[in-house]
Design an enzyme around this catalytic site. Sequence first.
Site, PDB file in Angstrom:
ATOM      1  N   PRO A 293       0.859  -1.273   0.051  1.00 48.02           N
ATOM      2  CA  PRO A 293      -0.003   0.044   0.002  1.00 48.02           C
ATOM      3  C   PRO A 293       0.821   1.128  -0.064  1.00 48.02           C
ATOM      4  CG  PRO A 293       0.014  -1.087   2.019  1.00 48.02           C
ATOM      5  CD  PRO A 293       0.729  -2.114   1.186  1.00 48.02           C
ATOM      6  N   GLU A 294       0.401   2.307  -0.887  1.00 48.81           N
ATOM      7  CA  GLU A 294       1.091   3.583  -1.025  1.00 48.81           C
ATOM      8  C   GLU A 294       0.256   4.471  -0.059  1.00 48.81           C
ATOM      9  OE1 GLU A 294       3.099   4.884  -4.456  1.00 48.81           O
ATOM     10  OE2 GLU A 294       3.567   2.876  -5.004  1.00 48.81           O
TER      11      GLU A 294
ATOM     12  N   ARG B 295       2.332 -11.669   5.481  1.00 49.39           N
ATOM     13  CA  ARG B 295       3.506 -11.634   5.425  1.00 49.39           C
ATOM     14  C   ARG B 295       4.459 -11.187   6.532  1.00 49.39           C
ATOM     15  NH1 ARG B 295       5.042 -11.202  -0.158  1.00 49.39           N
ATOM     16  NH2 ARG B 295       7.337 -11.158   0.673  1.00 49.39           N
TER      17      ARG B 295
ATOM     18  N   ARG C 268      21.163  17.486  -4.580  1.00 47.73           N
ATOM     19  CA  ARG C 268      20.925  16.025  -4.663  1.00 47.73           C
ATOM     20  C   ARG C 268      21.580  15.559  -5.809  1.00 47.73           C
ATOM     21  NH1 ARG C 268      19.816  14.353   0.291  1.00 47.73           N
ATOM     22  NH2 ARG C 268      18.118  15.946   1.344  1.00 47.73           N
TER      23      ARG C 268
END
Length: 286
Positions: free
Chosen positions: A2-3, A119, A167
């Site tokens: 799930p995001e 899991r 970055r």
Amino acid sequence: MPELPEVETVANGVNDRVRGQRIESVWLSSKPQTFKTPAAEMEQDLAGCRIIQVRRVGKHIVFDLENGDARSGVLLQWIVHLGMTGRLLVCSPEVPLPAHTHAVLGLSSGRELRFVDPRRFGRLAIFRMENESVEPSHQSTAQGFQGPGQEPLSIALADFQKLFRGRHLPIKSALLNQKLLHGVGNIYADESLFRAGIRPKRIAGRLRKAELERLHVSIQTVLREAIKLGGSSVSDYVDADGVRGFFQLQHRVYMRTGQPCLVCGTPIRKIVLGGRSTHYCPHCQR
Ligand SMILES: [Zn+2]
């Protein structure tokens, strides 16, 4: 996995169903990796608490709790991370306990809140906030557990631009770095970059101001759209005991390798960046 939109959808769905309830009983499984706070301690902390609200913080689901003695100056939060396969279910005690249930909270409504996770990458923890000056009733969402990284749905443009300054890594990898922005996963990173017209491999620190502006908008648009879609299907994975997948955003590039771009018809390309499959249109994204 799930995001952010799925976690937000679950948090809102659970909030609608358990807000205001008192936790009358607590049962926890004996699988130690699920519990970041020792199970015995968690059991003692949760029992008797009232659930003030449930909300998403990053990819965590946070239960703001009020214990019987708020004057103790400590407010508790129950932190749930769904991991790969974790689910929170709200149901009647008569519904048979599914396999891989790791937590069952008996609520004052007579229903149960269950955490099920085959899991076992999900995590449960207690977070304590020292609370000397603020009354429990005045809790704001800015308090308590924050997790790493900034919130993509509310970050201001200037702060967003600052995140990527200097970055030297691909923008796709920077988007997936949870210490920068929390909750943006593989699907929404690819979809946001497509909508912003930016190639995933571009170096984050070299993106132009206008490109970061577009990306800031597209991330929020994609996440909000997904949350809106998810809201209607929340009962599929919060109520009852059905095993249903999360809804899918109308993907424009993610997992569409070789299919024509919906904008220009060029076949969508797939590369691997930082170990993650990455999808983009070589024509629309520069
Ligand atoms: Zn295209």
